[in-house]
Enzyme design. Structure first.
Site, PDB file in Angstrom:
ATOM      1  N   GLN A   6     -32.900   9.704 -15.380  1.00  0.00           N
ATOM      2  CA  GLN A   6     -33.209   8.428 -14.589  1.00  0.00           C
ATOM      3  C   GLN A   6     -33.147   7.145 -15.821  1.00  0.00           C
ATOM      4  O   GLN A   6     -33.657   6.103 -15.257  1.00  0.00           O
ATOM      5  CB  GLN A   6     -34.358   8.355 -13.920  1.00  0.00           C
ATOM      6  N   SER A  14     -27.178  12.992 -16.019  1.00  0.00           N
ATOM      7  CA  SER A  14     -26.117  13.455 -15.191  1.00  0.00           C
ATOM      8  C   SER A  14     -25.319  11.864 -14.878  1.00  0.00           C
ATOM      9  O   SER A  14     -25.901  11.048 -14.402  1.00  0.00           O
ATOM     10  CB  SER A  14     -26.523  13.937 -14.103  1.00  0.00           C
ATOM     11  N   CYS A  42     -34.278  17.789  -5.329  1.00  0.00           N
ATOM     12  CA  CYS A  42     -34.399  19.419  -5.669  1.00  0.00           C
ATOM     13  C   CYS A  42     -35.722  20.030  -4.887  1.00  0.00           C
ATOM     14  O   CYS A  42     -35.691  21.080  -4.681  1.00  0.00           O
ATOM     15  CB  CYS A  42     -34.493  19.697  -7.112  1.00  0.00           C
TER      16      CYS A  42
END
Length: 370
Positions: free
Chosen positions: A176, A196, A321
């Site tokens: 993040q 990511s 998640c």
């Protein structure tokens, strides 16, 4: 009209990259092949690796590895360090992403000693807490750069300075944080980090793992000698090329993006003031610009989220998640919120795609609900 305020979970690939998506299929050969097409594919991968490394002040581009995502990167690094030492003490926090926490819990079953540090009421795990937790047998410290549910930044530079001259691997989940602010990896004194691409408008199924070449870590995935002999398996060629295009655009426009995010972040904060006594901001201090965690006082998100969705607003209660769970956020509970407060809290996460008009409409909908 739908409003997408769940960018901490995943972002849209920007429309400007639609033509690039088709162009990347011009590259198809195995990057490990020695013929012309293979060399061409290898060149494109190394070009992306070099650019990202340079932008983050990673001194050796070979230390940057392409993976399938941050979950793989976290598993690769944490288990890799643990497997190298075979035993020892690991320090992490109780607010890490499940891809860190669940790996640590797994290692606990294998005989490793774990310390889970709690944040203060602002959601920050102080460097003093890390320092005080270090033992003679500490092999690894895992502290995320920015919490994925609250957006609160952790003092990773301070922690890096504490660990600089100690023989302890320092890993940070930077999912993040990457491309939210200017980052100098060398200045942070990290041994490793994970990221990511789908968190900053890149493709899903593509991640980064930075592992400093001096790190003591066992190879996690065996097979060929791909990715500098650190991660076996043919590289995700098209995604890496597209990810590189997106990364370059986001990096070259970082200052402009920060200014825009600051503008809409301030507008969101102004909008919250109307709901004083009805809404509480859970992340007031030291947060990134795009993530807000708010408590709708005396409300329950299992009722609020579907109503918002039916009104065209896509948000979440926390980590994607954990989205299938009706349990209160463990991150907020660790921060000191009560179970009812945590059950009434939602995460709004913005991106450069969002507009001031969308914020106005969101507050109109929220006004009706409350």
């Amino acid at each position: 009209m739908r409003i997408y305020f769940d960018n901490a979970a995943s972002t849209k690939i920007l429309n400007r990259f639609r033509e690039d998506i088709l162009k990347v299929f011009d590259f198809y050969a195995n990057p490990s092949s020695v013929h012309a097409e293979g060399k061409k594919a290898r060149y494109e991968i190394e070009k992306v690796r070099e650019y990202i490394s340079s932008s983050l002040n990673i001194l050796n581009s070979k230390d940057l590895i392409f993976t399938s995502g941050a979950t793989e990167s976290n598993n690769m690094i944490i288990k890799g360090v643990a497997n190298f030492y075979g035993k020892g003490h690991i320090i992490t926090t109780g607010i890490e992403h499940p891809s860190v926490l669940n790996v640590c819990r797994y290692l606990e079953t294998k005989g490793f000693e774990l310390t889970y540090l709690k944040p203060n009421e602002d959601g920050i795990v102080t460097s003093d807490k890390v320092l005080n937790a270090i033992k003679d047998n500490t092999i690894l410290v895992c502290v995320m750069a920015v919490n994925n549910e609250t957006g609160v930044k952790q003092p990773i530079e301070e922690i890096g300075n504490i660990l600089k001259n100690k023989n302890i691997h320092f890993h940070s989940d930077m999912v993040q944080y990457l491309l939210k602010e200017k980052i100098d990896v060398e200045k942070l004194n990290l041994s490793s980090f994970s990221a990511s691409f789908h968190k900053f408008h890149g493709p899903k199924g593509l991640g980064l793992a930075y592992v400093k070449n001096t790190s003591k870590i066992e190879k996690f995935m065996h097979g060929g000698s791909h990715e500098k002999n650190k991660r076996a398996g043919t590289e995700n060629l098209q995604s890496i090329i597209l990810g590189g295009i997106v990364y370059r655009y986001m990096n070259e426009n970082l200052s402009e993006n920060i200014k825009y995010m600051s503008k809409i972040s301030d507008k969101f904060l102004r909008g919250l003031k109307e709901f004083e006594g009805k809404i509480r901001l859970n992340n007031k201090e030291n947060r990134v610009l795009n993530i807000f965690n708010i408590e709708l006082i005396d409300k329950d998100i299992q009722y609020i989220l579907p109503i918002l969705d039916m009104n065209g607003v896509s948000i979440s209660g926390g980590s994607a998640c954990q989205s299938g769970s009706l349990s209160p956020s463990y991150v907020l509970l660790e921060q000191g919120l009560s179970e009812n407060q945590a059950k009434g809290s939602i995460r709004i996460s913005l991106s450069i795609e969002n507009t001031e008009e969308e914020i106005d409409i969101f507050f109109e909908i929220l006004r009706k609900i409350i």
